[in-house]
Motif scaffolding. Structure first.
Motif, PDB file in Angstrom:
ATOM      1  N   LYS A 301       0.837  -1.205   0.000  1.00 31.38           N
ATOM      2  CA  LYS A 301       0.000   0.000   0.000  1.00 31.38           C
ATOM      3  C   LYS A 301       0.872   1.257   0.000  1.00 31.38           C
ATOM      4  N   LEU A 302       1.951   1.219   0.774  1.00 30.23           N
ATOM      5  CA  LEU A 302       2.848   2.376   0.842  1.00 30.23           C
ATOM      6  C   LEU A 302       3.412   2.729  -0.530  1.00 30.23           C
ATOM      7  N   THR A 303       3.915   1.740  -1.238  1.00 31.34           N
ATOM      8  CA  THR A 303       4.560   2.022  -2.528  1.00 31.34           C
ATOM      9  C   THR A 303       3.573   2.506  -3.576  1.00 31.34           C
ATOM     10  N   SER A 304       2.277   2.268  -3.365  1.00 30.16           N
ATOM     11  CA  SER A 304       1.289   2.725  -4.354  1.00 30.16           C
ATOM     12  C   SER A 304       1.210   4.250  -4.414  1.00 30.16           C
ATOM     13  N   TYR A 305       1.749   4.929  -3.401  1.00 30.37           N
ATOM     14  CA  TYR A 305       1.744   6.399  -3.392  1.00 30.37           C
ATOM     15  C   TYR A 305       3.063   6.991  -3.890  1.00 30.37           C
ATOM     16  N   LEU A 306       4.070   6.140  -4.090  1.00 33.44           N
ATOM     17  CA  LEU A 306       5.424   6.641  -4.353  1.00 33.44           C
ATOM     18  C   LEU A 306       5.826   6.445  -5.806  1.00 33.44           C
ATOM     19  N   PRO A 307       6.562   7.399  -6.372  1.00 39.48           N
ATOM     20  CA  PRO A 307       7.152   7.188  -7.704  1.00 39.48           C
ATOM     21  C   PRO A 307       8.380   6.297  -7.577  1.00 39.48           C
ATOM     22  N   ASP A 308       8.927   5.863  -8.712  1.00 38.19           N
ATOM     23  CA  ASP A 308      10.151   5.071  -8.690  1.00 38.19           C
ATOM     24  C   ASP A 308      11.346   5.890  -8.227  1.00 38.19           C
ATOM     25  N   ASN A 309      11.345   7.179  -8.543  1.00 39.82           N
ATOM     26  CA  ASN A 309      12.481   8.014  -8.172  1.00 39.82           C
ATOM     27  C   ASN A 309      12.073   9.481  -8.177  1.00 39.82           C
ATOM     28  N   SER A 310      13.008  10.332  -7.841  1.00 41.33           N
ATOM     29  CA  SER A 310      12.719  11.757  -7.659  1.00 41.33           C
ATOM     30  C   SER A 310      12.467  12.496  -8.969  1.00 41.33           C
ATOM     31  N   ASP A 311      12.709  11.864 -10.113  1.00 38.00           N
ATOM     32  CA  ASP A 311      12.430  12.498 -11.397  1.00 38.00           C
ATOM     33  C   ASP A 311      10.987  12.291 -11.847  1.00 38.00           C
ATOM     34  N   GLU A 312      10.291  11.388 -11.202  1.00 36.81           N
ATOM     35  CA  GLU A 312       8.959  11.004 -11.659  1.00 36.81           C
ATOM     36  C   GLU A 312       7.865  11.547 -10.740  1.00 36.81           C
ATOM     37  N   LYS A 313       6.652  11.579 -11.276  1.00 36.74           N
ATOM     38  CA  LYS A 313       5.486  11.968 -10.503  1.00 36.74           C
ATOM     39  C   LYS A 313       4.898  10.733  -9.821  1.00 36.74           C
ATOM     40  N   GLU A 560      -1.015  21.534 -10.422  1.00 36.87           N
ATOM     41  CA  GLU A 560      -0.244  20.303 -10.538  1.00 36.87           C
ATOM     42  C   GLU A 560       1.142  20.532 -11.127  1.00 36.87           C
ATOM     43  N   GLY A 561       1.236  21.383 -12.109  1.00 36.83           N
ATOM     44  CA  GLY A 561       2.515  21.574 -12.797  1.00 36.83           C
ATOM     45  C   GLY A 561       3.353  22.716 -12.261  1.00 36.83           C
ATOM     46  N   VAL A 562       2.976  23.272 -11.119  1.00 38.70           N
ATOM     47  CA  VAL A 562       3.704  24.440 -10.601  1.00 38.70           C
ATOM     48  C   VAL A 562       5.143  24.059 -10.265  1.00 38.70           C
ATOM     49  N   GLU A 563       6.060  24.968 -10.581  1.00 37.49           N
ATOM     50  CA  GLU A 563       7.471  24.779 -10.252  1.00 37.49           C
ATOM     51  C   GLU A 563       7.935  25.973  -9.424  1.00 37.49           C
ATOM     52  N   LYS A 564       8.635  25.682  -8.349  1.00 38.08           N
ATOM     53  CA  LYS A 564       9.071  26.742  -7.443  1.00 38.08           C
ATOM     54  C   LYS A 564      10.597  26.791  -7.395  1.00 38.08           C
ATOM     55  N   ASP A 565      11.118  27.979  -7.377  1.00 39.08           N
ATOM     56  CA  ASP A 565      12.555  28.169  -7.266  1.00 39.08           C
ATOM     57  C   ASP A 565      12.916  28.495  -5.827  1.00 39.08           C
ATOM     58  N   ARG A 566      14.035  27.988  -5.415  1.00 41.15           N
ATOM     59  CA  ARG A 566      14.597  28.337  -4.117  1.00 41.15           C
ATOM     60  C   ARG A 566      15.985  28.915  -4.373  1.00 41.15           C
TER      61      ARG A 566
END
Length: 575
Positions: A301-313, A560-566
């Motif tokens: 159940k946990l992995t159903s919320y997670l992408p494969d990696n930080s590049d993916e949604k 959904e597609g918002v991108e924020k700069d830090r």
């Protein structure tokens, strides 16, 4: 075909030429002299057709050779694991043999391949696979790297060859960007074989270096099946998510025997580092499973919320209606501002049915953290829990929220904050427990998160609580309030006491003093009421509670597609 030859060419030569050309060009050839008179000719004769069917005797199918059969026997012997007497002990401990555990996790066809199966094959002692299995598998439709200790081999302890396999698996995960599942059942480093793996550049210490590099890049999930001591205890705490199994797993920096030697304390393993210790007190366990099957269900159940990696949604699904009607949201919130209620009753009316998946439910209970879906879209929820200590933020709950926000941001999971808190707790005990330091971490995580955030002021949002809960100053995509909402430096009682204490004490008549207190309280409430905040455009809108789910569906979809700069920097200094 016609060719012409000179008068000096004899008839025999002309015939030889005709036959040669007929064979070469596969055509009839006529030879003439310079006047066009035929000298000789040759007809092309095609070679006889080969038989269409193979008339040679049928060749027997080649089966495995004796060499291959011997290899199969070696593999079978390795896969049997350690000594039978150790396997016989597993059922009494509620454990599966490691290969059976892998079957539970990955099924008959889910194991894609195994690396290093023949590690320590020629060892004098019986050390199949050096007690550690690594490879790749399919888990619930996605490819993962995995490692699994074999407790029947030296109690799952780690030595040179197993360490090498562990490190290779981690390094390959960095290349592939696929999640890692650690199925831990290890007693730690193999002390009698520590030379060659403990302090080396590519030794066991490199585990945690690699854990650090993988952190936030790919999900790392650890399930503990036994006591993990010393070095073996760091893998679960470095993992993004850790599941412990009740009456089976434990982790500690030192064994009970070592603790008694060093401190004199006589304690058993479960009291030292069992699931209750880490689920309720340290916060190192995210979830506690009842048994091996339950552990797999939780991770699934946990992995159903997670992408494969930080590049993916994160993966989206078809949305479903909430388990309870949004029409009842306002009825859940008490009219009396200081009365408690269960925030999960609000969550159940906002998120898709059966999608609320709480993490660390027994740690820092005054804040709820967990995953859910809103119209099929995964979100991370940080919610104050008025049913626990009035929803005040304590050191442990601040740290819990900070870590959860950090993980959601790493894996591109939008955040929903549901605020109903009197703020950070005050007092000498929480100061000793580092309320400022841990509160700072929560505010830092909220400030640094670049995923879309929505803040809902459900009821009270006092003091720095509105900061930690991603209020207007913390770059949420929206701050919306329900009609029950209030935003203030402090609550009415504390404010009246702070500002008007001397004036009220000068009123000798008790009834008159109480009446004045009530007047001041109502005046203060008008000043902090959500309508005042909306009027001054402090918040974006006040929404009817029955529309809150729809409001959030639309806002999360829109942003959904918002991108924020830090700011461009190496990293912050707050951990």
């Amino acid at each position: 075909m016609k060719i012409r030859v000179s008068t000096e060419t004899t008839e025999e030569q002309a015939q030889a030429i005709a036959q040669a050309l007929a064979a070469q060009f596969e055509d009839d050839v006529t030879v003439t002299d310079k006047d066009g008179t035929e000298v000789t000719s040759a007809d092309y004769e095609s070679p006889p057709e080969e038989a269409s069917a193979d008339t040679s005797p049928p060749q027997e199918d080649l089966g495995p050779t004796e060499r291959e059969e011997e290899l199969w026997k070696e593999i079978e012997e390795i896969e049997l694991g350690g000594h039978e007497k150790y396997k016989d002990q597993l059922p009494d401990q509620g454990k599966k043999f490691v290969r059976d555990r892998m079957d539970l996790w990955f099924g008959d066809d889910g194991l894609l391949f195994e690396d290093g199966k023949f590690a320590e094959f020629d060892a004098e002692d019986k050390l199949p696979a050096d007690g550690l299995i690594t490879g790749a598998a399919e888990f619930d439709g996605r490819d993962v790297h995995f490692m699994a200790n074999d407790y029947t081999v030296k109690r799952g302890s780690m030595a040179a060859k197993g360490v090498e396999k562990f490190l290779r698996m981690q390094q390959r995960a960095m290349k592939t960007g696929q999640p890692v599942i650690y199925l831990m059942d290890s007693s730690g480093g193999r002390i009698d074989q520590q030379s060659g793996f403990f302090a080396n550049r590519e030794g066991i210490g490199k585990y945690y270096y690699n854990h650090s590099l993988l952190s936030g890049r790919v999900p790392q999930i650890c399930v503990l099946y036994g006591p993990s001591i010393a070095g073996a205890a760091y893998t679960p705490v470095f993992a993004d998510f850790t599941v412990m199994v009740r009456n089976m797993s434990a982790m500690a920096i030192a064994s009970p025997r070592m603790v008694k030697m060093v401190t004199g304390e006589d304690i058993d393993m479960q009291d030292l580092g069992g699931p209750d210790v880490h689920a309720k007190h340290s916060g190192s366990a995210d979830l506690v499973a009842d048994d091996e099957e339950h552990a797999r269900e939780l991770v699934s159940k946990l992995t159903s919320y997670l992408p494969d990696n930080s590049d993916e949604k994160p993966p989206q699904t078809d949305g479903t209606a909430p388990a309870s009607s949004p029409e009842g949201i306002d009825g859940v919130i008490p009219q009396a501002p200081n009365r408690g209620y269960d925030m999960t009753d609000i969550i159940d009316r906002v998120v898709d049915a059966d999608s609320w998946f709480e993490l660390q439910p027994d740690y820092g209970k005054e804040i709820l953290t967990g995953f859910a879906r809103i119209d099929g879209r995964p979100v991370g929820i940080v919610a104050n829990q008025p049913a626990q200590r009035a929803g005040a933020i304590f050191p442990d709950s601040a740290e819990k929220a900070a870590q959860f926000v950090w993980k959601c941001d790493a894996y591109n999971i939008p955040l929903l904050y549901l605020a109903d808190t009197p703020g950070f707790m005050a007092g000498s005990s929480v100061e000793k427990e580092a309320i400022l330091e841990k509160g700072k971490k929560m505010i830092y995580a909220t400030s640094s998160a670049t995923v879309p955030k929505q803040c809902v002021v459900v009821r009270k949002a006092y003091g720095a609580g509105i900061y930690a809960m991603s209020g207007p100053a913390y770059d949420p995509e929206s701050t919306i309030g329900l009609p029950s909402g209030e935003i203030a430096i402090m609550g009415p009682e504390a404010a009246i006491n702070a500002v008007y204490a001397r004036k009220l004490n000068d009123i000798e008549d008790e009834d008159e003093r109480k009446q004045k207190e009530q007047e001041l309280r109502e005046e203060y409430r008008e000043d902090i009421d959500i309508h005042r905040m909306a009027s001054e455009v402090v918040i974006d809108d006040i929404v009817p509670p029955s529309t809150l789910r729809k409001e959030l569906v639309n806002r999360f979809a829109f942003y959904e597609g918002v991108e924020k700069d830090r700011p461009d920097k190496k990293h912050g200094t707050v951990l």
